[in-house]
Design an enzyme around this catalytic site. Structure first.
Site, PDB file in Angstrom:
ATOM      1  N   HIS A 134       0.794  -1.098  -0.065  1.00 46.77           N
ATOM      2  CA  HIS A 134      -0.121  -0.005  -0.145  1.00 46.77           C
ATOM      3  C   HIS A 134       0.686   1.190  -0.133  1.00 46.77           C
ATOM      4  O   HIS A 134       0.285   2.567  -0.084  1.00 46.77           O
ATOM      5  CB  HIS A 134      -1.001   0.165   1.402  1.00 46.77           C
ATOM      6  CG  HIS A 134      -1.900  -0.906   1.450  1.00 46.77           C
ATOM      7  ND1 HIS A 134      -2.266  -1.870   2.337  1.00 46.77           N
ATOM      8  CD2 HIS A 134      -2.831  -1.418   0.301  1.00 46.77           C
ATOM      9  CE1 HIS A 134      -3.216  -2.466   1.974  1.00 46.77           C
ATOM     10  NE2 HIS A 134      -3.517  -2.426   0.705  1.00 46.77           N
ATOM     11  N   ALA A 135       2.167   1.223   0.461  1.00 45.26           N
ATOM     12  CA  ALA A 135       2.952   2.329   0.227  1.00 45.26           C
ATOM     13  C   ALA A 135       3.098   2.644  -1.103  1.00 45.26           C
ATOM     14  O   ALA A 135       3.385   2.381  -1.987  1.00 45.26           O
ATOM     15  CB  ALA A 135       4.229   1.985   1.055  1.00 45.26           C
TER      16      ALA A 135
END
Length: 166
Positions: A134-135
Site C-alpha cells: 500500500h505504500a
C-alpha cells in the site's frame, strides 16, 4: 528467507542494503519521517502507545494548484501527529516503537531474495512484514511503510536492465 538450491533448501539471514534502494523508490522525506517519528512522539510527549495522524495535510490534496500556491500552503507540520498525516495515506498504519526497524528489515529481506536469485538461486522466498504493497512514493498506509515489491523490482531493473512484472 528461504532459498532453494539444486539439491537443498536452506534459510538465509537477510543482509543490510542501506538507504539508497529505498530512496530510489521513496521520497527521502518519507524515509526521514519514519526513521525519526517514534523519537518525536517521545520528545513531544504524545500520550499514546502509538502514533496515528491527527490531521491529513497531504500535498496530494493540493494537486492542480500552481507551484507557488503549493509552496505557500503546503508545509510539513512540526507536530508529529500532523507529520503523520502529511506522509500518511490513512489511519490504518499506526506507528509504534519498532515500526521503522521492522520496515527496514522487510526491505532487506526483499533485497536479499533479489540478491540470491540474481546470484544463481533458482528461487527464493522472502516473507516481508510489514508487507509494503500500500505504500506509495511519498505516503505510507494500510500497515505498509516501504513498498518492498517496488524496491525489489527497481533493484532488479538497475542491476540487470531487464523489465520486471509484479
Amino acid at each position: 528467507l528461504w532459498m532453494a538450491s539444486d539439491r537443498s533448501r536452506q534459510i538465509e539471514a537477510p543482509t543490510a542494503h542501506g538507504d539508497e534502494p529505498i530512496t530510489a523508490v521513496h521520497d527521502p522525506g518519507l524515509v526521514r519521517f519514519l526513521e525519526t517519528a517514534w523519537s518525536e512522539v517521545r520528545r513531544q510527549s504524545v500520550p499514546r502507545a502509538f502514533l496515528s495522524a491527527d490531521t491529513y495535510p497531504n500535498r496530494s490534496m493540493f494537486e492542480g494548484m500552481s507551484d507557488g500556491a503549493i509552496q505557500r500552503h503546503v508545509r510539513e507540520p512540526v507536530f508529529v501527529g500532523g507529520r503523520a498525516g502529511f506522509w500518511g495515506l490513512d489511519s490504518a498504519a499506526p506507528l509504534v516503537a519498532g515500526t521503522y526497524v521492522a520496515a527496514r528489515a522487510a526491505v532487506d529481506v526483499a533485497l536479499t531474495a533479489v540478491d540470491l536469485v540474481l546470484g544463481g538461486a533458482p528461487a527464493a522466498y522472502g516473507l516481508c512484514r510489514p508487507p509494503g504493497h500500500h505504500a506509495a512514493r511519498s505516503m505510507y498506509g494500510g500497515y505498509c511503510f516501504f513498498n518492498n515489491a517496488a524496491i525489489a523490482a527497481d533493484s532488479i531493473v538497475r542491476t540487470t536492465g531487464e523489465r520486471v512484472a509484479i
